[in-house]
Design an enzyme around this catalytic site. Structure first.
Site, PDB file in Angstrom:
ATOM      1  N   SER A 110       0.800  -1.224   0.000  1.00 34.14           N
ATOM      2  CA  SER A 110       0.000   0.000   0.000  1.00 34.14           C
ATOM      3  C   SER A 110       0.827   1.266   0.000  1.00 34.14           C
ATOM      4  O   SER A 110       0.321   2.326  -0.303  1.00 34.14           O
ATOM      5  CB  SER A 110      -0.948  -0.002   1.187  1.00 34.14           C
ATOM      6  OG  SER A 110      -0.246   0.349   2.348  1.00 34.14           O
ATOM      7  N   THR A 146      -8.343  -8.006   6.046  1.00 35.94           N
ATOM      8  CA  THR A 146      -8.962  -7.099   7.021  1.00 35.94           C
ATOM      9  C   THR A 146     -10.433  -6.889   6.691  1.00 35.94           C
ATOM     10  O   THR A 146     -10.836  -7.002   5.527  1.00 35.94           O
ATOM     11  CB  THR A 146      -8.240  -5.731   7.042  1.00 35.94           C
ATOM     12  OG1 THR A 146      -8.793  -4.936   8.087  1.00 35.94           O
ATOM     13  CG2 THR A 146      -8.398  -4.968   5.728  1.00 35.94           C
ATOM     14  N   LYS A 166     -11.036  -2.176   5.763  1.00 34.37           N
ATOM     15  CA  LYS A 166     -10.720  -1.291   4.629  1.00 34.37           C
ATOM     16  C   LYS A 166     -11.833  -1.409   3.579  1.00 34.37           C
ATOM     17  O   LYS A 166     -12.883  -0.804   3.736  1.00 34.37           O
ATOM     18  CB  LYS A 166      -9.314  -1.592   4.112  1.00 34.37           C
ATOM     19  CG  LYS A 166      -8.267  -1.364   5.222  1.00 34.37           C
ATOM     20  CD  LYS A 166      -6.863  -1.408   4.735  1.00 34.37           C
ATOM     21  CE  LYS A 166      -5.830  -1.477   5.855  1.00 34.37           C
ATOM     22  NZ  LYS A 166      -5.690  -0.297   6.701  1.00 34.37           N
TER      23      LYS A 166
HETATM   24  C1  LIG Z   1      -0.436  -4.436   4.736  1.00 34.99           C
HETATM   25  C2  LIG Z   1      -1.201  -4.280   6.002  1.00 34.99           C
HETATM   26  N1  LIG Z   1      -1.355  -5.365   6.803  1.00 34.99           N
HETATM   27  C3  LIG Z   1      -2.038  -5.270   7.949  1.00 34.99           C
HETATM   28  C4  LIG Z   1      -2.608  -4.079   8.355  1.00 34.99           C
HETATM   29  C5  LIG Z   1      -3.385  -4.047   9.631  1.00 34.99           C
HETATM   30  O1  LIG Z   1      -4.741  -4.146   9.343  1.00 34.99           O
HETATM   31  P1  LIG Z   1      -5.845  -3.802  10.457  1.00 34.99           P
HETATM   32  O2  LIG Z   1      -6.100  -2.343  10.342  1.00 34.99           O
HETATM   33  O3  LIG Z   1      -7.030  -4.656  10.112  1.00 34.99           O
HETATM   34  O4  LIG Z   1      -5.255  -4.183  11.777  1.00 34.99           O
HETATM   35  C6  LIG Z   1      -2.463  -2.925   7.547  1.00 34.99           C
HETATM   36  C7  LIG Z   1      -3.014  -1.598   7.873  1.00 34.99           C
HETATM   37  O5  LIG Z   1      -3.831  -1.268   8.599  1.00 34.99           O
HETATM   38  C8  LIG Z   1      -1.742  -3.034   6.338  1.00 34.99           C
HETATM   39  O6  LIG Z   1      -1.586  -1.977   5.545  1.00 34.99           O
END
Ligand SMILES: Cc1ncc(COP(=O)(O)O)c(C=O)c1O
Length: 413
Positions: free
Chosen positions: A189, A245, A248
């Site tokens: 990202s 997740t 998002k």
């Molecule tokens: C690549 C990546 N993995 C994991 C997460 C963590 O996700 P969560 O917000 O559901 O804890 C994020 C960002 O929030 C992320 O960008």
């Protein structure tokens, strides 16, 4: 020890280095999204357009999802009141896990309170319990993956970003009979790259490694039913563990992994970060389930999202705003200077009603500071044109046009 002054000194160092984080109060409006409200330092109210939300499909404002959340909250109450093992499992948790498993074409799935927690817990649990397990991790992997791998102190090899040749070189340095786990993301990202999933899966097969993919930024957006990059690339059966997740593109809250029934049962039984925490509220599970069903059935929504992305990039090109070319939905404008990056972002907010988060170290390496732009399903052509105009004005020092000719997009529009 003077704890307060020690901590204050560290905070001051952070401020001096320009990496201290200031939070803008982004008061969301379900009705007017992506517009939001905030008060400036003098307490004056403003509205601006959000260009950095990960609510990609704007599902957090979807009427069906909101109704589901309200309905189940009234029936089941707010919190679950327990860990999964001690009174915290409901039909909504189980139903959502079934939906997730089917979506990712896996035997089972396991809910966590976020994908961060899912990454840390799963990687640590595997590292601590599989004797001699060696991790192979992409150098650009998310902080939660790094944290998970660090926490179990196993041997680790870091491969250059998306570099399968380097990954193979590293795999060759480890004896064939040693257990291995390759950990990578589908969509990165912070630079918008997409990983070569098939090539990594092929290597894993060749060297007898397990595979773990973080699809946090792929889920909901890519593939026929929105299951992610693995679905789009027809690789759902070649990767062992998928992390995703619900916060998002799904627009609700929580995280999960999907994998074989054995792997899921193992993490469920040995994963401390799964066992010893209160489970997600039942209504959150029901709302996430509703959102996923909506995403699966509404291909048009995904299509519209990618049409918006196309429009955004066309508007940038027409206005000579340079951005990195990539195949993902993340649009990066390189700035390569932390102070300039922050100044541009401040100016965009104050003068143009455009909210963009400057991406600085440690989120990206020094020298790769950038503006990261996220278009959502609810941005309109007027928002896109307004952003392109604002960026052109600030990036090209274009003082020819009077700003009054193109005022910030008002909430009432
Ligand atoms: C690549 C990546 N993995 C994991 C997460 C963590 O996700 P969560 O917000 O559901 O804890 C994020 C960002 O929030 C992320 O960008």
């Amino acid at each position: 020890m003077d704890y307060q002054s020690f901590l204050n000194q560290r905070l001051q160092e952070l401020k001096n280095g320009g990496a201290y984080r200031y939070f803008l109060e982004v008061n969301k409006s379900a009705q007017h999204f992506p517009n939001f409200y905030y008060d400036d330092e003098k307490g004056q109210p403003h509205s601006a357009v959000n260009w950095c939300s990960n609510d990609y499909l704007s599902m957090s404002t979807n009427e069906e999802v909101i109704s589901k959340l309200g309905f189940v909250t009234h029936r089941s109450g707010t919190g679950s009141g327990g860990t999964r093992n001690i009174s915290g499992t409901t039909n909504h948790h189980k139903e959502l896990e079934r939906t997730l498993a089917a979506w990712h074409k896996k035997e089972a799935a396991l809910l966590f309170n976020g994908a961060y927690q899912a990454n840390v817990t799963t990687l640590q649990t595997l590292g601590k319990n599989i004797p001699g397990l060696v991790f192979f991790s992409d150098e650009r992997n998310h902080a939660s993956i790094i944290e998970g791998i660090r926490g179990c102190k196993n041997e680790k090899k870091i491969f250059r970003h998306n570099d399968v040749e380097h990954l193979e070189e590293l795999l060759q340095t480890i004896p064939a009979d040693k257990p291995k786990l390759i950990v990578f993301e589908s969509v990165y990202s912070m630079n918008g790259t997409i990983s070569p999933v098939k090539a990594i899966a092929d290597l894993a097969k060749k060297y007898g490694a397990l595979t773990y993919i973080d699809e946090v930024h792929g889920v909901g957006l890519y593939g026929e039913s929105g299951a992610g990059i693995l679905e789009q690339e027809d690789q759902q059966n070649s990767i062992d563990i998928v992390n995703g997740t619900l916060s998002k593109a799904v627009g609700v809250f929580g995280g999960y992994i999907a994998a074989s029934a054995t792997i899921i049962d193992f993490i469920r039984s040995f994963g401390s970060g799964f066992i010893f925490t209160t489970s997600l509220p039942p209504a959150i599970c029901a709302a996430a389930n509703k959102s996923i069903q909506f995403i699966q059935q509404n291909h048009q929504l995904r299509k519209h999202f990618f049409e918006n992305l196309k429009q955004l990039r066309a508007a940038f090109s027409n206005n000579e705003i340079e951005f990195k070319q990539n195949n993902s939905h993340i649009t990066i404008i390189p700035i390569e200077d932390a102070t300039k990056c922050r100044q541009i972002a401040n100016h965009l907010l104050e003068k143009h009603g455009v909210y963009l988060q400057p991406i600085n170290y440690p989120t990206v390496p020094v020298g790769e500071e950038c503006l990261r732009i996220i278009v959502t399903a609810r941005h309109l052509p007027k928002h896109i044109n307004h952003l392109a105009y604002s960026l052109k004005k600030i990036l090209h020092g274009d003082n020819q046009t009077d700003w009054q000719e193109f005022p910030a997009v008002a909430v009432a529009d």
